[in-house]
Design an enzyme around this catalytic site. Structure first.
Site, PDB file in Angstrom:
ATOM      1  N   ASN A 209      38.944  45.690  40.536  1.00 32.87           N
ATOM      2  CA  ASN A 209      38.631  44.499  41.331  1.00 32.87           C
ATOM      3  C   ASN A 209      39.774  44.279  42.317  1.00 32.87           C
ATOM      4  OD1 ASN A 209      40.692  42.641  40.122  1.00 32.87           O
ATOM      5  ND2 ASN A 209      39.567  43.246  38.275  1.00 32.87           N
ATOM      6  N   ASP A 278      35.745  43.092  32.384  1.00 28.66           N
ATOM      7  CA  ASP A 278      34.962  42.664  31.212  1.00 28.66           C
ATOM      8  C   ASP A 278      34.276  43.857  30.561  1.00 28.66           C
ATOM      9  OD1 ASP A 278      35.499  39.907  31.328  1.00 28.66           O
ATOM     10  OD2 ASP A 278      34.121  39.712  33.029  1.00 28.66           O
ATOM     11  N   LYS A 288      36.445  65.839  36.634  1.00 30.43           N
ATOM     12  CA  LYS A 288      35.855  65.147  37.786  1.00 30.43           C
ATOM     13  C   LYS A 288      34.349  65.420  37.834  1.00 30.43           C
ATOM     14  CE  LYS A 288      35.856  64.692  42.715  1.00 30.43           C
ATOM     15  NZ  LYS A 288      35.899  65.459  43.932  1.00 30.43           N
ATOM     16  N   PHE A 327      42.915  31.554  33.112  1.00 26.68           N
ATOM     17  CA  PHE A 327      42.367  31.309  34.444  1.00 26.68           C
ATOM     18  C   PHE A 327      40.851  31.426  34.352  1.00 26.68           C
ATOM     19  CE2 PHE A 327      45.359  31.258  38.121  1.00 26.68           C
ATOM     20  CZ  PHE A 327      46.535  31.198  37.396  1.00 26.68           C
ATOM     21  N   LYS A 341      35.269  27.769  29.246  1.00 27.77           N
ATOM     22  CA  LYS A 341      36.279  28.770  28.855  1.00 27.77           C
ATOM     23  C   LYS A 341      37.395  28.116  28.031  1.00 27.77           C
ATOM     24  CE  LYS A 341      35.307  32.293  32.220  1.00 27.77           C
ATOM     25  NZ  LYS A 341      35.232  32.632  33.602  1.00 27.77           N
ATOM     26  N   LYS A 345      37.668  29.882  24.515  1.00 28.59           N
ATOM     27  CA  LYS A 345      38.785  30.828  24.373  1.00 28.59           C
ATOM     28  C   LYS A 345      40.023  30.177  23.744  1.00 28.59           C
ATOM     29  CE  LYS A 345      37.215  33.685  28.240  1.00 28.59           C
ATOM     30  NZ  LYS A 345      37.568  34.899  28.972  1.00 28.59           N
TER      31      LYS A 345
END
Ligand code: PMT
Length: 408
Positions: A209, A278, A288, A327, A341, A345
């Site tokens: 990301n 995730d 490869k 976060f 969350k 969590k």
């Protein structure tokens, strides 16, 4: 009064160092000025001496008041600021070359004293491989850079090389000083996660990301400035670790989990700013994958461990009450998702990060967050990531005090 040593080098932007000096004096700093010989060609000793009411230091030998001026100045300072930093002083700092008072004093600065460097020069000189390598070397030692900006340069070229705004340089120096004087997290161990994770598909491809690590690194820097021992578990980013921070470099979510779980038992605080994948490919190939002969249209994914949730579940282990901050990167219904969350969590605080805005979230220098706690919601304006880090750590300090009250 906080003591700042201002090292002025020989560049046209030396005149702006005068404004930096005035800004620091307005902020009640006691500033001493050390000029290279070339710097005096741009702004004379009379100007500096008139402003600081002190003799301006230029030579290793000519100071009648001090027998070892470089040591005296380097140890007197609570923060050292180099402005404008020329290509020459950067090269000397990078390789530890000492041939005048400025370079000698800079090498003599104790490791615990923050050093801030604001370069300014011609754009080709700034972009030269040699200069960029020197900057990376110096930054890797924890020296703070206030990077030059793009603009119309004295040499009539347009490009990057213009001294950063005076306010940014003053602000960065004051922040560095604050860390020296306010050791509010001294004796604490803070664990921070930052950056992305890379999940291998095969030896050359991965899922990732756009996290740059800036937010997590800002938190680690601020915690170190407040005197904490800081362990920064970082995914692959191009940032240097902040001064005084111990970085553990990882690549994948499972490596991040292992590094975090190993450090957590010794910690008082964990702040998870990393953008952890995730999901990860269930069966990464050991060679490869070939475009023509192997199917790339379907990669089976399996869920990764939720590291934050594991920390939330373990935060009271060993008779110790740790503070856990997560976060939540969201594009909509920020507070609702963050509250979910927070409960799910086991966090003490969730930083709800609006990642739908251009000035916020992945890769930006600013951030727009809302601090979500069990007892309320605090929506912050758009701030620099350094300022967001300050606000988060202010809350962490309150939570630590509260957690300890509750344990007694
Ligand atoms: O790095 P920058 O470019 O500065 O960008 C900053 C940021 C946008 C990455 C950062 O501010 C941020 O929002 N980080 C959290 C990103 C994220 O993964 O959010 P999430 O809502 O998917 O995850 C929620 C929390 O669980 C996060 O604290 C995350 O670290 C944690 N998590 C998620 C998955 C997982 N497997 N393990 C985790 O610990």
């Amino acid at each position: 009064m906080p003591r700042v040593l201002l090292v002025v080098c020989g560049g046209i932007a030396a005149y702006k160092a005068v404004e930096v000096l005035r800004g620091l004096q307005r902020a009640q700093c006691d500033v001493r000025v050390l000029c290279t010989r070339d710097a005096l060609e741009f702004v004379g000793a009379a100007t500096w001496e008139g402003l600081v009411h002190h003799r301006v230091s230029t030579s290793l030998y000519e100071d009648a008041h001090s027998t070892i001026p470089h040591i005296e100045l380097a140890t007197w300072a609570e923060a050292v600021l180099v402005v404008p930093a020329t290509a020459n002083i950067l090269a000397k700092m990078a390789c530890g070359l000492v041939d005048d008072l400025a370079s000698t004093a800079l090498l003599a600065v104790p490791k615990t004293t923050p050093v801030v460097v604001a370069p300014a020069m011609n754009t080709h000189m700034w972009l030269a491989d040699a200069t960029q390598r020197n900057v990376a070397t110096i930054a890797s030692r924890g020296v703070e850079f206030v990077l030059p900006v793009e603009g119309h340069l004295a040499c009539n070229e347009v490009g990057t090389g213009k001294l950063a705004p005076v306010e940014s340089i003053v602000e960065c120096t004051l922040r560095a000083l604050k860390g020296r004087t306010c050791q509010s997290l001294s004796g604490r161990h803070v664990l921070v996660t930052a950056g992305p994770t890379h999940e291998a598909i095969d030896p050359v491809r991965y899922l990732a990301n756009a996290s740059s690590g800036k937010m997590g690194y800002a938190i680690a820097r601020e915690a170190a400035l407040r005197g904490a021992r800081v362990t920064l578990v970082s995914g692959p980013v191009s940032l240097s670790e902040p001064r005084g921070v111990q970085r553990v470099s990882v690549v994948s979510a499972s490596q991040m989990r292992d590094a975090v779980m190993e450090a957590f038992p010794q910690c008082d605080v964990a702040i998870c700013a990393a953008a952890v994948a995730d999901y990860t490919p269930a069966n990464p190939a050991d060679h490869k994958l070939k475009k023509a002969s192997e199917h790339m249209d379907c990669i089976r994914l399996v869920e990764t461990t939720d590291i934050l949730a594991a920390l939330g579940a373990a935060k009271e282990e060993g008779g110790r009450r740790r503070v856990v901050v997560g976060f939540a990167a969201e594009t909509n219904d920020l507070v609702v998702h963050a509250q979910d969350k927070l409960a799910r969590k086991g966090c003490d605080l969730v930083v709800a990060n609006d990642v739908s805005r251009q000035d916020s979230g992945f890769g930006t220098d600013t951030n727009r967050v809302t601090l979500v706690a069990p007892n309320g919601v605090d929506e912050l304006p758009t701030l620099s990531k350094d300022e967001v880090a300050e606000r988060i750590l202010d809350r962490v300090e309150e939570l630590l005090a509260k957690a300890e009250g509750g344990m007694r």
